[in-house]
Design a protein around this motif. Structure first.
Motif, PDB file in Angstrom:
ATOM      1  N   THR A  37      54.834 -60.628 -34.784  1.00 17.19           N
ATOM      2  CA  THR A  37      55.591 -61.880 -34.729  1.00 17.19           C
ATOM      3  C   THR A  37      56.472 -61.916 -35.961  1.00 17.19           C
ATOM      4  OG1 THR A  37      53.729 -63.019 -35.749  1.00 17.19           O
ATOM      5  CG2 THR A  37      53.856 -63.047 -33.349  1.00 17.19           C
ATOM      6  N   HIS A 123      53.491 -63.433 -28.447  1.00 13.01           N
ATOM      7  CA  HIS A 123      54.190 -62.729 -29.517  1.00 13.01           C
ATOM      8  C   HIS A 123      55.689 -63.033 -29.460  1.00 13.01           C
ATOM      9  CE1 HIS A 123      50.632 -60.535 -30.642  1.00 13.01           C
ATOM     10  NE2 HIS A 123      50.513 -60.000 -29.444  1.00 13.01           N
ATOM     11  N   LEU A 125      59.058 -61.688 -30.414  1.00 14.27           N
ATOM     12  CA  LEU A 125      59.587 -60.375 -30.762  1.00 14.27           C
ATOM     13  C   LEU A 125      60.967 -60.480 -31.382  1.00 14.27           C
ATOM     14  CD1 LEU A 125      58.681 -58.427 -27.487  1.00 14.27           C
ATOM     15  CD2 LEU A 125      57.255 -58.802 -29.511  1.00 14.27           C
ATOM     16  N   ARG A 200      54.574 -62.101 -24.312  1.00 12.69           N
ATOM     17  CA  ARG A 200      55.618 -61.852 -25.303  1.00 12.69           C
ATOM     18  C   ARG A 200      56.943 -62.422 -24.828  1.00 12.69           C
ATOM     19  NH1 ARG A 200      56.095 -55.226 -24.724  1.00 12.69           N
ATOM     20  NH2 ARG A 200      56.858 -55.190 -22.571  1.00 12.69           N
TER      21      ARG A 200
END
Length: 228
Positions: A37, A123, A125, A200
């Motif tokens: 992250t 997450h 990205l 994500r």
């Protein structure tokens, strides 16, 4: 916070992204390994008149208003979510409504929030290559906004659901931290944020948006001429 339909240039990029079928490789230019992250590359701006301007929030209109009337700090808006073949893409707009300059340099940090405001384990990205190869990332670079200027990022995710041991992620709002040390805000994309089991969401670096189009003032009709 808030965001709408991007200008033609941005829309073209999103359409190209949505037609892409394959996922790009992780670790685009070494900026992300597809798992981490972390904060973006931005740094607080010495140009700012105050260290923590406010961020206005609201529902996403059909188009970004970029309207600073009655506002200070920054205005955050989300454009419509484009979707095709399981890929989702949208543009997030940040408009500087404060005095002086506002510096962005890198990637915002994103959080996907549920209906009760709880953050999902997702997450954020740096870059979009781990999600799709069809969205161009300008990479981190300084973007200085003056009052009324806007910057944009492209946000992408997939709604693939393959892990039936977990409930699919269906977020209601996207929390956006534009730069480290500043305030965050949120936008509510139409249809929510359906990440399935992918866990994500990718985002490009900030880039400056073209100036908002000006609306010409209506021309008053001329005096009528009496009929002879």
């Amino acid at each position: 916070m808030t965001l709408p339909r991007a200008p033609l240039a941005t829309a073209a990029v999103l359409v190209a992204a949505l037609l892409a079928t394959g996922c790009g490789r992780a670790g685009h230019d070494g900026r992300d390994d597809g798992r981490g992250t972390g904060a973006g590359a931005g740094v607080p701006s010495p140009l700012d008149p105050s260290p923590a301007p406010s961020v206005d929030e609201g529902a996403a209109p059909a188009q970004p208003t970029r309207d600073c009337a009655g506002r200070s700090g920054t205005l955050l808006e989300a454009g419509p979510v484009e979707s095709a073949m399981g890929l989702r893409a949208m543009t997030v707009w940040l408009t500087h409504c404060g005095a002086g300059g506002y510096l962005l340099d890198g990637y915002p940090v994103l959080e996907v929030l549920g209906e009760d405001g709880t953050a999902y384990d997702v997450h954020s990205l740096k870059g979009t290559q781990a999600v799709t190869s069809g969205v161009e990332d300008p990479g981190p670079h300084p973007v200085v906004l003056r009052t009324g200027d806007s910057a944009t990022v492209s946000v992408v995710w997939r709604n693939t659901y393959t892990d039936t041991t977990k409930d699919p992620v269906q977020g209601e709002r996207l929390q956006v931290l534009p730069r480290p040390g500043g305030p965050s805000g949120s936008v509510a994309p139409e249809g929510g944020i359906d990440l399935g089991s992918t866990g994500r969401i990718g985002v490009t670096a900030w880039k400056k948006a073209p100036p908002a189009p000006t609306v010409a003032a209506p021309t008053a009709p001329g005096p009528s001429t009496p009929a002879s």
